[in-house]
Design an enzyme around this catalytic site. Structure first.
Site, mmCIF file in Angstrom:
data_model
loop_
_atom_site.group_PDB
_atom_site.id
_atom_site.type_symbol
_atom_site.label_atom_id
_atom_site.label_comp_id
_atom_site.label_asym_id
_atom_site.label_seq_id
_atom_site.Cartn_x
_atom_site.Cartn_y
_atom_site.Cartn_z
ATOM 1 N N GLU A 135 -4.681 12.101 -30.519
ATOM 2 C CA GLU A 135 -4.161 13.446 -30.796
ATOM 3 C C GLU A 135 -5.000 14.527 -30.130
ATOM 4 O OE1 GLU A 135 -3.618 13.598 -35.060
ATOM 5 O OE2 GLU A 135 -1.846 12.301 -34.896
ATOM 6 N N GLU A 173 2.123 4.259 -27.730
ATOM 7 C CA GLU A 173 2.885 3.638 -26.641
ATOM 8 C C GLU A 173 2.495 4.238 -25.298
ATOM 9 O OE1 GLU A 173 3.954 4.817 -29.443
ATOM 10 O OE2 GLU A 173 5.631 3.730 -30.278
HETATM 11 N N1 THU Z 1 3.072 8.182 -33.119
HETATM 12 C C1 THU Z 1 2.860 7.174 -32.245
HETATM 13 O O1 THU Z 1 1.727 6.947 -31.802
HETATM 14 N N2 THU Z 1 3.920 6.430 -31.859
HETATM 15 C C2 THU Z 1 5.185 6.574 -32.342
HETATM 16 O O2 THU Z 1 6.101 5.919 -31.866
HETATM 17 C C3 THU Z 1 5.425 7.492 -33.451
HETATM 18 C C4 THU Z 1 4.372 8.512 -33.674
HETATM 19 C C5 THU Z 1 1.936 9.023 -33.505
HETATM 20 C C6 THU Z 1 1.968 10.425 -32.941
HETATM 21 C C7 THU Z 1 1.075 11.155 -33.913
HETATM 22 O O3 THU Z 1 -0.260 11.030 -33.445
HETATM 23 C C8 THU Z 1 1.233 10.407 -35.211
HETATM 24 O O4 THU Z 1 1.873 9.189 -34.892
HETATM 25 C C9 THU Z 1 2.062 11.143 -36.254
HETATM 26 O O5 THU Z 1 3.297 11.484 -35.744
#
Ligand code: THU
Length: 140
Positions: A51, A62
């Site tokens: 993040e 991903e």
């Molecule tokens: N997130 C992912 O890493 N992959 C996904 O397919 C869904 C969401 C992450 C993004 C963010 O850092 C956290 O999950 C909350 O949305």
């Protein structure tokens, strides 16, 4: 009889995705994600969400996984598995389905909350490289 074969296929991916959770950087959402894929040559790549203080710039697991795949010789995805911090199966978000589609084939399989699915099942009628080719062909 079928279960050991299933485990042989999915268990290494589940483990790789779960291990990737340790690398996640999710101080804003507190929602750690790990993803893993097997590539056509049999190798396994993984990724975690990373993040950013500028929230919208955050990278999904991903995203880093696809980067890792490219950095490790690339190749098409044969199987994909994504987990949340509890190790539960997580569906890839819409944007990430598109990311995965780029490196998928009709045989690519994803572990989902409703069983093993094809790419076409999780992203029907996907836009992809084939559309760019078509547009180019149609140009005068
Ligand atoms: N997130 C992912 O890493 N992959 C996904 O397919 C869904 C969401 C992450 C993004 C963010 O850092 C956290 O999950 C909350 O949305």
């Amino acid at each position: 009889m079928l279960q050991p074969i299933l485990d042989e296929c999915w268990e290494p991916l589940r483990q790789a995705a779960t291990a990737a959770l340790d690398c996640a950087y999710a101080p804003y959402s507190n929602f750690r994600v790990g993803a893993a894929a097997r590539l056509a040559d049999g190798s396994i790549v993984s990724g975690c969400n990373v993040e950013n203080a500028s929230y919208g710039l955050s990278l999904c697991a991903e995203c880093t996984m696809v980067g890792a795949a490219r950095m490790n010789g690339g190749g098409l995805i044969t199987e994909f598995y994504c987990v949340d911090a509890q190790g539960g199966i997580l569906m890839p978000c819409g944007r990430c389905r598109q990311l995965l589609y780029e490196f998928s084939t009709a045989d690519t399989r994803l572990m989902t909350t409703s069983g093993v699915k094809s790419m076409a099942e999780v992203l029907p009628d996907a836009f992809g490289p084939q559309d760019l080719t078509r547009i180019e062909l149609e140009r005068p």
